[in-house]
Design a protein around this motif. Sequence first.
Motif, PDB file in Angstrom:
ATOM      1  N   UNK A 286       0.867  -1.176   0.000  1.00 22.05           N
ATOM      2  CA  UNK A 286       0.000   0.000   0.000  1.00 22.05           C
ATOM      3  C   UNK A 286       0.901   1.222   0.000  1.00 22.05           C
ATOM      4  N   UNK A 287       0.303   2.421   0.001  1.00 24.54           N
ATOM      5  CA  UNK A 287       1.136   3.619   0.019  1.00 24.54           C
ATOM      6  C   UNK A 287       0.440   4.760   0.729  1.00 24.54           C
ATOM      7  N   UNK A 288       1.101   5.920   0.747  1.00 28.25           N
ATOM      8  CA  UNK A 288       0.666   7.039   1.575  1.00 28.25           C
ATOM      9  C   UNK A 288      -0.411   7.897   0.942  1.00 28.25           C
ATOM     10  N   UNK A 289      -0.905   7.556  -0.222  1.00 25.55           N
ATOM     11  CA  UNK A 289      -1.976   8.336  -0.823  1.00 25.55           C
ATOM     12  C   UNK A 289      -3.256   8.235  -0.001  1.00 25.55           C
ATOM     13  N   UNK A 290      -4.029   9.322   0.014  1.00 26.64           N
ATOM     14  CA  UNK A 290      -5.352   9.275   0.633  1.00 26.64           C
ATOM     15  C   UNK A 290      -6.259   8.344  -0.158  1.00 26.64           C
ATOM     16  N   UNK A 291      -6.185   8.447  -1.494  1.00 23.69           N
ATOM     17  CA  UNK A 291      -6.871   7.494  -2.361  1.00 23.69           C
ATOM     18  C   UNK A 291      -5.909   6.332  -2.574  1.00 23.69           C
ATOM     19  N   UNK A 292      -5.856   5.467  -1.586  1.00 24.44           N
ATOM     20  CA  UNK A 292      -4.775   4.503  -1.468  1.00 24.44           C
ATOM     21  C   UNK A 292      -4.872   3.415  -2.534  1.00 24.44           C
ATOM     22  N   UNK A 293      -3.710   2.970  -2.987  1.00 22.86           N
ATOM     23  CA  UNK A 293      -3.604   1.742  -3.757  1.00 22.86           C
ATOM     24  C   UNK A 293      -3.357   0.596  -2.777  1.00 22.86           C
ATOM     25  N   UNK A 294      -3.934  -0.552  -3.054  1.00 21.93           N
ATOM     26  CA  UNK A 294      -3.590  -1.762  -2.306  1.00 21.93           C
ATOM     27  C   UNK A 294      -3.348  -2.853  -3.342  1.00 21.93           C
ATOM     28  N   UNK A 303       0.373 -13.521 -10.841  1.00 23.60           N
ATOM     29  CA  UNK A 303      -0.378 -12.354 -11.282  1.00 23.60           C
ATOM     30  C   UNK A 303      -0.224 -11.229 -10.274  1.00 23.60           C
ATOM     31  N   UNK A 304      -0.434 -10.010 -10.749  1.00 25.09           N
ATOM     32  CA  UNK A 304      -0.555  -8.862  -9.863  1.00 25.09           C
ATOM     33  C   UNK A 304      -2.037  -8.578  -9.667  1.00 25.09           C
ATOM     34  N   UNK A 305      -2.452  -8.438  -8.413  1.00 27.28           N
ATOM     35  CA  UNK A 305      -3.798  -8.012  -8.060  1.00 27.28           C
ATOM     36  C   UNK A 305      -3.681  -6.579  -7.564  1.00 27.28           C
ATOM     37  N   UNK A 306      -4.278  -5.644  -8.282  1.00 29.02           N
ATOM     38  CA  UNK A 306      -4.044  -4.215  -8.042  1.00 29.02           C
ATOM     39  C   UNK A 306      -5.383  -3.516  -7.850  1.00 29.02           C
ATOM     40  N   UNK A 307      -5.568  -2.908  -6.668  1.00 28.75           N
ATOM     41  CA  UNK A 307      -6.848  -2.288  -6.354  1.00 28.75           C
ATOM     42  C   UNK A 307      -6.700  -0.846  -5.909  1.00 28.75           C
ATOM     43  N   UNK A 308      -7.822  -0.131  -5.971  1.00 25.76           N
ATOM     44  CA  UNK A 308      -7.830   1.245  -5.517  1.00 25.76           C
ATOM     45  C   UNK A 308      -9.160   1.915  -5.782  1.00 25.76           C
TER      46      UNK A 308
END
Length: 432
Positions: A286-294, A303-308
């Motif tokens: 995850x990261x420091x964005x308010x609209x966070x990526x997980x 595979x990459x599972x990429x959410x946000x």
Amino acid sequence: MARELFADGYRMTPYWQDIAPKVTLPDLALPPETDVLIVGAGYTGLNAALQTAGEGLGTLVLDAEHPGWGCSLRNGGQLSTSLKPSFATLAKRYGKELATQLCQEAQASLDYMHALSREDGIEMGLREVGRFHGAHKPHLYRKLEQECAAGHPVWKTDTFMVPKAEMAAELGTDAYHGGIVFPHHCSVDVSAYHPSLLNKALASGARVKGACRVLSIERLATGFEVQTSEGTVRTGKVILATNGYSGALSPWHQRRIIPIGSYVIATEELPKETVDRLFPTDRVLSDTRKLVYYYRLSPDRKRVLFGGRVSLSETDPRNSALKLHRDMTALFPELATVKISHAWMGFVGYTFDTLMHAGEDDGLYFAGGYCGSGVGMASYLGMRIGQKATGLEKTPSAFERIPFPTRPLYTGTPWFLAPSVLVYRMRDRLGI
């Protein structure tokens, strides 16, 4: 170009649902009465059912769709200590004693998942892989560094910093200015957990019925009368376990739960050398964005599972998939031509105080508002309200003792969401 980003056989269903073992439910005619009726067959409802059925109470679990259709088979499979507000924020709101108890229960939610996996034989592929939380601005790395040095007054976090110069050992991207690792955070195999939990609930004696929508709940002199799409059931107790899918069934709860769409893509299978270079560890991310990526790798590391949160309004997952792919590529340019095999969305149950809540109103029990941390906390609070419904648990959870706020003019439709997302997007660009 957009069409070229979707793999042959692309599906708008969760990757987890495609690979999950199928659980065949026994044919079940709707009984005229039951001791406990649970609305929702996800993590909350099934963990509650383990308690009530385990104590010999007649337990009926109803779901409008097939069990697990909601976020229990749509989430990212990440486990943490679940609380978004800092200890200082909680102490200012509620005092240090209650703040400490909230943190202790947050830790208990993670411990509960370990116990389910280790002692109760529920398959979930739980692994203590740790979380890497990336700083998307230099000053946010310094802020994380200060938090790491200060420690936490309740949790033993064992956190450590990863400076930008050492990023290659954690993640193959130049997009972060370093980050922090929470070594006790975990991953679970979502495709394994819900089916195993459902089988356990059935084995404990719970009756589970899908495709049976609860239409209304009417309080009687003793107990409740529940109208469903297949008939009427009388019950002594009701447990609401619907979280982000609560809707109008209970207007009081609807005014306090904010359904927010969260979107996820799965890539097609990647070459092993690419995976090993970009993701040298199996951490959740995850990261420091308010609209966070997980994001994370699939359990088989293919595979990459990429959410946000990528849309101002709830849209077709195919549209949000392109935005997620763009954001993923901004972190990992090497994945620019990698195709999308699955894209889906689910409704996270958010709250105005960014905390989960539980409670009871004379036989009507509930837990929800997990704010994106529902794998562990839904399981734990489901267990707690299930115990309370049996009469075994006399001590209220700390999450029952805090006010459950709403806002004027809010009746369940988050009209304020689009402007809020715009504000958060601007804050992310500025790093504030």
